[in-house]
Scaffold this motif. Structure first.
Motif, PDB file in Angstrom:
ATOM      1  N   PRO A 164      12.496  30.841 -94.111  1.00 27.62           N
ATOM      2  CA  PRO A 164      11.439  30.253 -94.932  1.00 27.62           C
ATOM      3  C   PRO A 164      11.984  29.518 -96.161  1.00 27.62           C
ATOM      4  O   PRO A 164      11.441  28.497 -96.568  1.00 27.62           O
ATOM      5  CB  PRO A 164      10.592  31.451 -95.364  1.00 27.62           C
ATOM      6  N   TYR A 165      13.057  30.038 -96.744  1.00 25.20           N
ATOM      7  CA  TYR A 165      13.654  29.384 -97.909  1.00 25.20           C
ATOM      8  C   TYR A 165      14.289  28.052 -97.519  1.00 25.20           C
ATOM      9  O   TYR A 165      14.123  27.050 -98.217  1.00 25.20           O
ATOM     10  CB  TYR A 165      14.709  30.289 -98.561  1.00 25.20           C
ATOM     11  N   HIS A 166      15.015  28.057 -96.390  1.00 25.06           N
ATOM     12  CA  HIS A 166      15.620  26.804 -95.919  1.00 25.06           C
ATOM     13  C   HIS A 166      14.547  25.775 -95.571  1.00 25.06           C
ATOM     14  O   HIS A 166      14.676  24.601 -95.925  1.00 25.06           O
ATOM     15  CB  HIS A 166      16.511  27.056 -94.693  1.00 25.06           C
ATOM     16  N   ASP A 167      13.505  26.224 -94.876  1.00 24.71           N
ATOM     17  CA  ASP A 167      12.426  25.305 -94.494  1.00 24.71           C
ATOM     18  C   ASP A 167      11.750  24.720 -95.736  1.00 24.71           C
ATOM     19  O   ASP A 167      11.472  23.520 -95.798  1.00 24.71           O
ATOM     20  CB  ASP A 167      11.386  26.015 -93.626  1.00 24.71           C
ATOM     21  N   ALA A 168      11.488  25.571 -96.710  1.00 26.18           N
ATOM     22  CA  ALA A 168      10.837  25.091 -97.935  1.00 26.18           C
ATOM     23  C   ALA A 168      11.746  24.145 -98.696  1.00 26.18           C
ATOM     24  O   ALA A 168      11.281  23.126 -99.239  1.00 26.18           O
ATOM     25  CB  ALA A 168      10.436  26.271 -98.814  1.00 26.18           C
ATOM     26  N   LEU A 169      13.036  24.432 -98.733  1.00 28.28           N
ATOM     27  CA  LEU A 169      13.969  23.555 -99.438  1.00 28.28           C
ATOM     28  C   LEU A 169      14.051  22.185 -98.766  1.00 28.28           C
ATOM     29  O   LEU A 169      14.063  21.158 -99.441  1.00 28.28           O
ATOM     30  CB  LEU A 169      15.351  24.198 -99.519  1.00 28.28           C
ATOM     31  N   VAL A 170      14.050  22.174 -97.447  1.00 28.77           N
ATOM     32  CA  VAL A 170      14.083  20.899 -96.722  1.00 28.77           C
ATOM     33  C   VAL A 170      12.812  20.093 -97.008  1.00 28.77           C
ATOM     34  O   VAL A 170      12.857  18.873 -97.151  1.00 28.77           O
ATOM     35  CB  VAL A 170      14.251  21.143 -95.200  1.00 28.77           C
TER      36      VAL A 170
ATOM     37  N   ALA B  80      11.228  20.165-109.169  1.00 32.06           N
ATOM     38  CA  ALA B  80      10.379  21.324-109.455  1.00 32.06           C
ATOM     39  C   ALA B  80      10.149  22.149-108.196  1.00 32.06           C
ATOM     40  O   ALA B  80      10.185  23.392-108.239  1.00 32.06           O
ATOM     41  CB  ALA B  80       9.042  20.864-110.033  1.00 32.06           C
ATOM     42  N   GLN B  81       9.918  21.481-107.084  1.00 32.34           N
ATOM     43  CA  GLN B  81       9.691  22.192-105.832  1.00 32.34           C
ATOM     44  C   GLN B  81      10.965  22.899-105.370  1.00 32.34           C
ATOM     45  O   GLN B  81      10.926  24.064-104.952  1.00 32.34           O
ATOM     46  CB  GLN B  81       9.191  21.223-104.762  1.00 32.34           C
ATOM     47  N   ALA B  82      12.089  22.219-105.464  1.00 31.80           N
ATOM     48  CA  ALA B  82      13.366  22.839-105.085  1.00 31.80           C
ATOM     49  C   ALA B  82      13.671  24.022-105.992  1.00 31.80           C
ATOM     50  O   ALA B  82      14.150  25.059-105.531  1.00 31.80           O
ATOM     51  CB  ALA B  82      14.491  21.809-105.134  1.00 31.80           C
ATOM     52  N   SER B  83      13.372  23.890-107.266  1.00 32.08           N
ATOM     53  CA  SER B  83      13.592  24.982-108.209  1.00 32.08           C
ATOM     54  C   SER B  83      12.712  26.181-107.872  1.00 32.08           C
ATOM     55  O   SER B  83      13.163  27.330-107.967  1.00 32.08           O
ATOM     56  CB  SER B  83      13.303  24.517-109.637  1.00 32.08           C
ATOM     57  N   ALA B  84      11.486  25.936-107.500  1.00 28.60           N
ATOM     58  CA  ALA B  84      10.586  27.034-107.145  1.00 28.60           C
ATOM     59  C   ALA B  84      11.164  27.844-105.982  1.00 28.60           C
ATOM     60  O   ALA B  84      11.141  29.075-106.001  1.00 28.60           O
ATOM     61  CB  ALA B  84       9.197  26.497-106.802  1.00 28.60           C
ATOM     62  N   VAL B  85      11.702  27.145-104.992  1.00 27.01           N
ATOM     63  CA  VAL B  85      12.310  27.831-103.845  1.00 27.01           C
ATOM     64  C   VAL B  85      13.537  28.618-104.303  1.00 27.01           C
ATOM     65  O   VAL B  85      13.707  29.793-103.952  1.00 27.01           O
ATOM     66  CB  VAL B  85      12.685  26.815-102.739  1.00 27.01           C
ATOM     67  N   THR B  86      14.396  27.981-105.079  1.00 26.68           N
ATOM     68  CA  THR B  86      15.620  28.638-105.554  1.00 26.68           C
ATOM     69  C   THR B  86      15.285  29.869-106.384  1.00 26.68           C
ATOM     70  O   THR B  86      15.885  30.934-106.201  1.00 26.68           O
ATOM     71  CB  THR B  86      16.472  27.647-106.371  1.00 26.68           C
ATOM     72  N   GLN B  87      14.330  29.754-107.291  1.00 23.61           N
ATOM     73  CA  GLN B  87      13.971  30.889-108.139  1.00 23.61           C
ATOM     74  C   GLN B  87      13.379  32.039-107.313  1.00 23.61           C
ATOM     75  O   GLN B  87      13.664  33.210-107.586  1.00 23.61           O
ATOM     76  CB  GLN B  87      13.004  30.457-109.244  1.00 23.61           C
TER      77      GLN B  87
END
Length: 181
Positions: free
Chosen positions: A61-67, A73-80
């Motif tokens: 799910p993290y990889h899918d969301a990052l892609v 901001a969206q990438a940061s939300a996934v990373t956090q």
């Protein structure tokens, strides 16, 4: 007497490190781990531990969301979210390594490069992963939301003009080609 390290039957099943270590009369890391495992079998019979690795997080799910992320901001939300999810596991590993370093008080008075101090450093560094990733994420957000202002050039400010050649000293001969040439 022939050197047993060169006899084919003696080296069967041994790797190059084991053969080289045998020549020097020392044990390899693999030997040490094998002997420790053998000697700990009765103990592990009384204190069984899981044979399977610790369950890893399901990162799809993290990889899918990052892609799918389109903005910092969206990438940061996934990373956090990932860092928050990983923190308890890394904290538990750090706590265990600290306990191993303190086992039977072996850390007291230990030299800086001793095994207890190495374990304590590993405990600390296991949490450094979170801090470093967090700092990197903040740097990305700062670049997107709060970039450093571009320096403004001031008009008629000697500090903002590029340096020029110094003036010619008085009574200096002229520069350039000689007259008449």
């Amino acid at each position: 007497m022939p050197d047993t390290d060169f006899e084919l039957y003696y080296n069967v099943g041994r790797d190059a490190d084991q053969i080289a270590a045998a020549r020097c009369g020392v044990a390899t890391d693999r030997d040490l781990l094998c002997w420790a495992k053998r000697d700990a079998e009765p103990f592990l019979g009384e204190h069984p531990l899981p044979d399977t690795p610790l369950p890893g997080p399901h990162l799809a799910p993290y990889h899918d969301a990052l892609v799918a992320a389109q903005t910092p901001a969206q990438a940061s939300a996934v990373t956090q979210h990932l860092l928050d999810a990983a923190e308890p596991v890394l904290q538990a590993v750090s706590d265990y390594l600290l306990s191993a370093a303190r086992w039977r008080g072996q850390n007291r008075g230990a030299e800086p490069e001793s095994p207890p101090k190495m374990l304590m450093a590993a405990a600390s560094r296991s949490l450094d992963v979170l801090a470093l990733a967090h700092r990197a994420d903040l740097a990305i957000l700062r670049a997107a939301y709060d970039p450093a202002p571009a320096p403004k050039a001031r008009v008629n400010d000697p500090a903002s003009t590029p340096p020029a050649l110094p003036p010619a000293p008085p009574h200096a001969p002229p520069t350039g080609p000689a007259p008449g040439r």
